[in-house]
Design a protein around this motif. Structure first.
Motif, PDB file in Angstrom:
ATOM      1  N   ALA A 194      22.099  39.564  42.403  1.00  0.00           N
ATOM      2  CA  ALA A 194      22.872  38.921  41.329  1.00  0.00           C
ATOM      3  C   ALA A 194      23.893  39.908  40.776  1.00  0.00           C
ATOM      4  N   THR A 195      25.109  39.445  40.633  1.00  0.00           N
ATOM      5  CA  THR A 195      26.164  40.283  40.051  1.00  0.00           C
ATOM      6  C   THR A 195      27.178  39.359  39.367  1.00  0.00           C
ATOM      7  N   SER A 196      28.312  39.893  39.008  1.00  0.00           N
ATOM      8  CA  SER A 196      29.356  39.070  38.389  1.00  0.00           C
ATOM      9  C   SER A 196      30.488  38.852  39.380  1.00  0.00           C
ATOM     10  N   ASP A 197      31.274  37.795  39.165  1.00  0.00           N
ATOM     11  CA  ASP A 197      32.418  37.567  40.039  1.00  0.00           C
ATOM     12  C   ASP A 197      33.417  38.709  39.927  1.00  0.00           C
ATOM     13  N   TYR A 198      33.455  39.367  38.778  1.00  0.00           N
ATOM     14  CA  TYR A 198      34.357  40.519  38.593  1.00  0.00           C
ATOM     15  C   TYR A 198      33.971  41.660  39.532  1.00  0.00           C
ATOM     16  N   LEU A 199      32.697  42.013  39.568  1.00  0.00           N
ATOM     17  CA  LEU A 199      32.267  43.103  40.445  1.00  0.00           C
ATOM     18  C   LEU A 199      32.333  42.689  41.916  1.00  0.00           C
ATOM     19  N   TYR A 200      31.948  41.458  42.206  1.00  0.00           N
ATOM     20  CA  TYR A 200      32.008  40.987  43.590  1.00  0.00           C
ATOM     21  C   TYR A 200      33.444  40.978  44.106  1.00  0.00           C
ATOM     22  N   GLY A 201      34.385  40.752  43.214  1.00  0.00           N
ATOM     23  CA  GLY A 201      35.796  40.745  43.592  1.00  0.00           C
ATOM     24  C   GLY A 201      36.409  42.124  43.713  1.00  0.00           C
ATOM     25  N   GLY A 202      35.626  43.174  43.475  1.00  0.00           N
ATOM     26  CA  GLY A 202      36.144  44.534  43.660  1.00  0.00           C
ATOM     27  C   GLY A 202      36.379  45.297  42.384  1.00  0.00           C
ATOM     28  N   GLY A 203      36.038  44.716  41.235  1.00  0.00           N
ATOM     29  CA  GLY A 203      36.253  45.415  39.975  1.00  0.00           C
ATOM     30  C   GLY A 203      35.322  46.593  39.793  1.00  0.00           C
ATOM     31  N   ASP A 204      35.789  47.611  39.095  1.00  0.00           N
ATOM     32  CA  ASP A 204      35.014  48.798  38.724  1.00  0.00           C
ATOM     33  C   ASP A 204      34.561  49.637  39.917  1.00  0.00           C
ATOM     34  N   SER A 205      35.270  49.566  41.005  1.00  0.00           N
ATOM     35  CA  SER A 205      35.105  50.515  42.121  1.00  0.00           C
ATOM     36  C   SER A 205      33.679  50.577  42.654  1.00  0.00           C
TER      37      SER A 205
END
Length: 265
Positions: A194-205
């Motif tokens: 489980a993660t967020s769409d922001y992190l899955y999309g490449g956010g926060d390296s």
């Protein structure tokens, strides 16, 4: 008004869709400053909605007698642990199978939950973004790599489902990642994450998250997930308590090397 509708209204009012420009007309940049007068017609529309939003933000959810706080740099992050735990808990019934791991980003948690009554507005301050809960598949080796990337970027992003230990010296550090019960992670096994769409999309390296397969976008914002969790605790007469520490064990010299970008891992 529901919190998610209030958020959408605020976003729409703050960022209106620009009208199409006729051919040959150049756009003009107009700074938004306090000296620009309010439009009375718009104020007539906003006023009753603003009152409704303000009232909903004051709605009590749950008692947090100890508060739940972000750790300072180099410290563990109980608030992040709680958010990642709720992500795992919320994801499992949506996908119908165990979710072994969850990760969020400390930078997305914008406020602490201070001791006392937690209200709707407190959760909006904590999570002001519209990030959605996403469930993906990663191998065990990729889970370990995700943890490593979060460690090198910020000393360890908030996770649920694992325990992380770094030993050795900054010049020769050894990273050990196990499941939360201490059992080893099979590098070849495929697990739900489980993660967020922001992190899955490449956010926060954290680039390995982008390798996630069979993504399932739940349509549930992280904020709404936290509101639902607090509301459920409050209705059950339970307090919101910070999770136990001990998910990350990282010596101070290694944390300093992470800060200075000199860690060899």
């Amino acid at each position: 008004m529901k919190p998610q509708l209030a958020s959408l209204l605020l976003a729409t009012l703050a960022f209106p869709i620009p009208a199409a420009q006729p051919p040959g007309v150049r756009a003009e940049v107009i700074p938004v400053v306090d000296t620009i007068p309010d439009d009375p017609e718009i104020q007539k529309v906003i006023a009753p909605l603003a009152e409704e939003i303000k009232a909903s933000f004051g709605q009590p959810l749950v008692q947090a007698p100890q508060g739940v706080f972000r750790g300072r740099r180099g410290e563990e992050n109980p608030l992040g642990y709680w958010v990642s735990d709720v992500m795992r808990q919320a994801a499992q019934p949506l996908v119908g199978v165990p979710v072994r791991f969850a990760i969020t980003n400390a930078g997305g948690l914008r406020a602490n939950l201070r001791p006392g009554q937690v209200k709707v507005g407190d959760i909006f301050e904590l999570m002001p973004f519209e990030n959605e809960l996403v469930v993906i598949e990663l191998t065990g080796a990729e889970v370990i790599q995700v943890v490593k990337e979060g460690l090198l970027r910020r000393g360890g992003e908030p996770c649920s489902g694992v325990r992380v230990k770094v030993e050795g010296t900054p010049q020769q550090a050894v990273l050990t990642v196990t499941w939360e019960d201490g059992s080893p992670i099979d590098p070849a096994a495929v697990v739900k994450v489980a993660t967020s769409d922001y992190l899955y999309g490449g956010g926060d390296s954290i680039p390995t998250l982008k390798k996630g397969r069979r993504p399932f976008t739940t349509g549930v914002t992280l904020r709404q997930m936290l509101l639902d969790q607090c509301g459920a605790l409050g209705k059950a007469g339970k307090d919101l308590l910070p999770p136990a520490l001990g998910r990350y064990t990282v010596p101070v010299p290694i944390l300093e090397a992470i800060r200075d970008k000199t860690l060899k891992l």
